[in-house]
Write a protein that holds these residues in place. Structure first.
Motif, PDB file in Angstrom:
ATOM      1  N   UNK A 179       3.176   0.376 -17.084  1.00 20.76           N
ATOM      2  CA  UNK A 179       2.664   1.776 -16.418  1.00 20.76           C
ATOM      3  C   UNK A 179       1.197   1.183 -15.633  1.00 20.76           C
ATOM      4  N   UNK A 180       0.470   0.388 -16.512  1.00 21.22           N
ATOM      5  CA  UNK A 180      -1.075   0.030 -15.781  1.00 21.22           C
ATOM      6  C   UNK A 180      -0.854  -0.896 -14.607  1.00 21.22           C
ATOM      7  N   UNK A 181       0.154  -1.651 -14.708  1.00 23.09           N
ATOM      8  CA  UNK A 181       0.481  -2.615 -13.416  1.00 23.09           C
ATOM      9  C   UNK A 181       0.971  -1.840 -12.258  1.00 23.09           C
ATOM     10  N   UNK A 182       1.889  -0.906 -12.571  1.00 25.50           N
ATOM     11  CA  UNK A 182       2.296   0.121 -11.589  1.00 25.50           C
ATOM     12  C   UNK A 182       1.167   0.768 -10.910  1.00 25.50           C
ATOM     13  N   UNK A 183       0.357   1.442 -11.839  1.00 27.36           N
ATOM     14  CA  UNK A 183      -0.903   2.217 -11.075  1.00 27.36           C
ATOM     15  C   UNK A 183      -1.735   1.159 -10.258  1.00 27.36           C
ATOM     16  N   UNK A 184      -1.800   0.085 -10.806  1.00 21.49           N
ATOM     17  CA  UNK A 184      -2.780  -0.766 -10.181  1.00 21.49           C
ATOM     18  C   UNK A 184      -2.205  -1.113  -8.708  1.00 21.49           C
ATOM     19  N   UNK A 185      -0.968  -1.278  -8.535  1.00 20.81           N
ATOM     20  CA  UNK A 185      -0.138  -1.585  -7.279  1.00 20.81           C
ATOM     21  C   UNK A 185      -0.229  -0.287  -6.378  1.00 20.81           C
ATOM     22  N   UNK A 186      -0.226   0.931  -6.969  1.00 20.16           N
ATOM     23  CA  UNK A 186      -0.418   2.238  -6.324  1.00 20.16           C
ATOM     24  C   UNK A 186      -1.862   2.325  -5.838  1.00 20.16           C
ATOM     25  N   UNK A 187      -2.868   2.044  -6.419  1.00 21.18           N
ATOM     26  CA  UNK A 187      -4.209   1.997  -6.077  1.00 21.18           C
ATOM     27  C   UNK A 187      -4.576   1.287  -5.189  1.00 21.18           C
ATOM     28  N   UNK A 188      -4.114  -0.010  -5.079  1.00 17.30           N
ATOM     29  CA  UNK A 188      -4.282  -1.057  -4.246  1.00 17.30           C
ATOM     30  C   UNK A 188      -3.715  -0.602  -2.817  1.00 17.30           C
ATOM     31  N   UNK A 189      -2.549  -0.209  -2.968  1.00  8.81           N
ATOM     32  CA  UNK A 189      -1.825   0.488  -1.782  1.00  8.81           C
ATOM     33  C   UNK A 189      -2.605   1.295  -1.109  1.00  8.81           C
ATOM     34  N   UNK A 190      -3.215   2.210  -1.928  1.00  8.15           N
ATOM     35  CA  UNK A 190      -3.975   3.479  -1.365  1.00  8.15           C
ATOM     36  C   UNK A 190      -5.197   2.808  -0.666  1.00  8.15           C
ATOM     37  N   UNK A 191      -5.832   1.916  -1.370  1.00  4.40           N
ATOM     38  CA  UNK A 191      -6.994   1.394  -0.900  1.00  4.40           C
ATOM     39  C   UNK A 191      -6.896   0.642   0.470  1.00  4.40           C
ATOM     40  N   UNK A 192      -5.757  -0.050   0.568  1.00  4.10           N
ATOM     41  CA  UNK A 192      -5.277  -0.774   1.681  1.00  4.10           C
ATOM     42  C   UNK A 192      -4.900   0.378   2.942  1.00  4.10           C
ATOM     43  N   UNK A 193      -4.352   1.342   2.613  1.00  2.00           N
ATOM     44  CA  UNK A 193      -4.000   2.376   3.528  1.00  2.00           C
ATOM     45  C   UNK A 193      -4.989   3.214   3.996  1.00  2.00           C
ATOM     46  N   UNK A 194      -5.878   3.304   3.184  1.00  2.47           N
ATOM     47  CA  UNK A 194      -7.218   4.081   3.522  1.00  2.47           C
ATOM     48  C   UNK A 194      -8.108   2.986   4.510  1.00  2.47           C
ATOM     49  N   UNK A 195      -8.157   1.884   4.186  1.00  2.00           N
ATOM     50  CA  UNK A 195      -8.785   0.852   5.223  1.00  2.00           C
ATOM     51  C   UNK A 195      -8.169   1.085   6.444  1.00  2.00           C
ATOM     52  N   UNK A 196      -6.929   0.888   6.562  1.00  2.00           N
ATOM     53  CA  UNK A 196      -6.168   0.942   7.770  1.00  2.00           C
ATOM     54  C   UNK A 196      -6.425   2.208   8.634  1.00  2.00           C
ATOM     55  N   UNK A 232      -3.006   8.583   8.021  1.00  2.00           N
ATOM     56  CA  UNK A 232      -2.968   7.737   6.601  1.00  2.00           C
ATOM     57  C   UNK A 232      -3.672   8.314   5.580  1.00  2.00           C
ATOM     58  N   UNK A 233      -4.847   8.882   5.941  1.00  2.00           N
ATOM     59  CA  UNK A 233      -5.462   9.499   4.790  1.00  2.00           C
ATOM     60  C   UNK A 233      -4.764  10.749   4.105  1.00  2.00           C
ATOM     61  N   UNK A 234      -4.156  11.556   4.847  1.00  2.00           N
ATOM     62  CA  UNK A 234      -2.996  12.557   4.260  1.00  2.00           C
ATOM     63  C   UNK A 234      -2.103  12.010   3.481  1.00  2.00           C
ATOM     64  N   UNK A 235      -1.443  10.933   3.951  1.00  2.00           N
ATOM     65  CA  UNK A 235      -0.575  10.233   3.071  1.00  2.00           C
ATOM     66  C   UNK A 235      -1.084   9.853   1.973  1.00  2.00           C
ATOM     67  N   UNK A 236      -2.180   9.276   1.784  1.00  2.00           N
ATOM     68  CA  UNK A 236      -2.722   8.916   0.533  1.00  2.00           C
ATOM     69  C   UNK A 236      -3.053  10.050  -0.280  1.00  2.00           C
ATOM     70  N   UNK A 237      -3.436  11.021   0.254  1.00  2.00           N
ATOM     71  CA  UNK A 237      -3.939  12.395  -0.403  1.00  2.00           C
ATOM     72  C   UNK A 237      -2.643  12.950  -1.073  1.00  2.00           C
ATOM     73  N   UNK A 238      -1.681  12.956  -0.139  1.00  2.00           N
ATOM     74  CA  UNK A 238      -0.171  13.350  -1.104  1.00  2.00           C
ATOM     75  C   UNK A 238       0.194  12.486  -2.147  1.00  2.00           C
ATOM     76  N   UNK A 239       0.021  11.393  -2.007  1.00  2.00           N
ATOM     77  CA  UNK A 239       0.344  10.259  -3.123  1.00  2.00           C
ATOM     78  C   UNK A 239      -0.464  10.477  -4.449  1.00  2.00           C
ATOM     79  N   UNK A 240      -1.613  10.796  -4.026  1.00  2.00           N
ATOM     80  CA  UNK A 240      -2.611  10.954  -5.210  1.00  2.00           C
ATOM     81  C   UNK A 240      -2.280  12.362  -5.762  1.00  2.00           C
ATOM     82  N   UNK A 241      -1.986  13.444  -5.097  1.00  2.00           N
ATOM     83  CA  UNK A 241      -1.415  14.765  -5.389  1.00  2.00           C
ATOM     84  C   UNK A 241      -0.121  14.667  -6.527  1.00  2.00           C
TER      85      UNK A 241
END
Length: 125
Positions: free
Chosen positions: A76-93, A102-111
């Motif tokens: 679970x922690x590994x999967x969340x870590x990967x998701x958070x890393x994806x979110x941060x990369x996507x926001x940077x892009x 891209x911000x909207x996509x991360x917002x939806x995922x976090x939702x």
């Protein structure tokens, strides 16, 4: 500062102090999503500084969520870590491309993550 002006801040502080760990996670997701919506709106309005500042606040919350993961919990922690890393990369892009979608996509995922945590909290109550 008047008592009336301090009331919402005092209420939020008390809510945080009284919250369980799961409730705090839900609050963090809520905060990150609020900042992402603000950043996306500012980006669409070409308000670069406001977009950067609110996006940065969302990124700090996501980084905090990632930094507090308990990797002894396994997959679970590994999967969340990967998701958070994806979110941060996507926001940077999104920041560099000035792409609010891209911000909207991360917002939806976090939702979606927020709803899962809220369900866990509700079942634990």
């Amino acid at each position: 500062m008047s008592n009336v002006a301090a009331s919402p801040q005092a209420y939020r502080r008390e809510a945080v102090l009284a919250a369980s760990r799961g409730q705090l996670v839900v609050m963090l997701y809520d905060g990150a999503r609020r900042f992402l919506r603000q950043a996306a709106a500012a980006m669409r309005a070409r308000e670069v500084e406001r977009s950067h500042n609110t996006l940065r606040r969302a990124e700090l919350i996501i980084a905090h969520l990632d930094g507090t993961l308990d990797f002894e919990q396994g997959e679970l922690a590994e999967n969340l870590h990967a998701l958070y890393a994806f979110c941060l990369r996507h926001l940077n892009e999104g920041r560099f491309a000035r792409d609010a979608a891209k911000l909207d996509e991360v917002c939806t995922l976090l939702g979606e993550l927020r709803e899962s945590w809220a369900q866990i909290v509700a079942e634990g109550a």
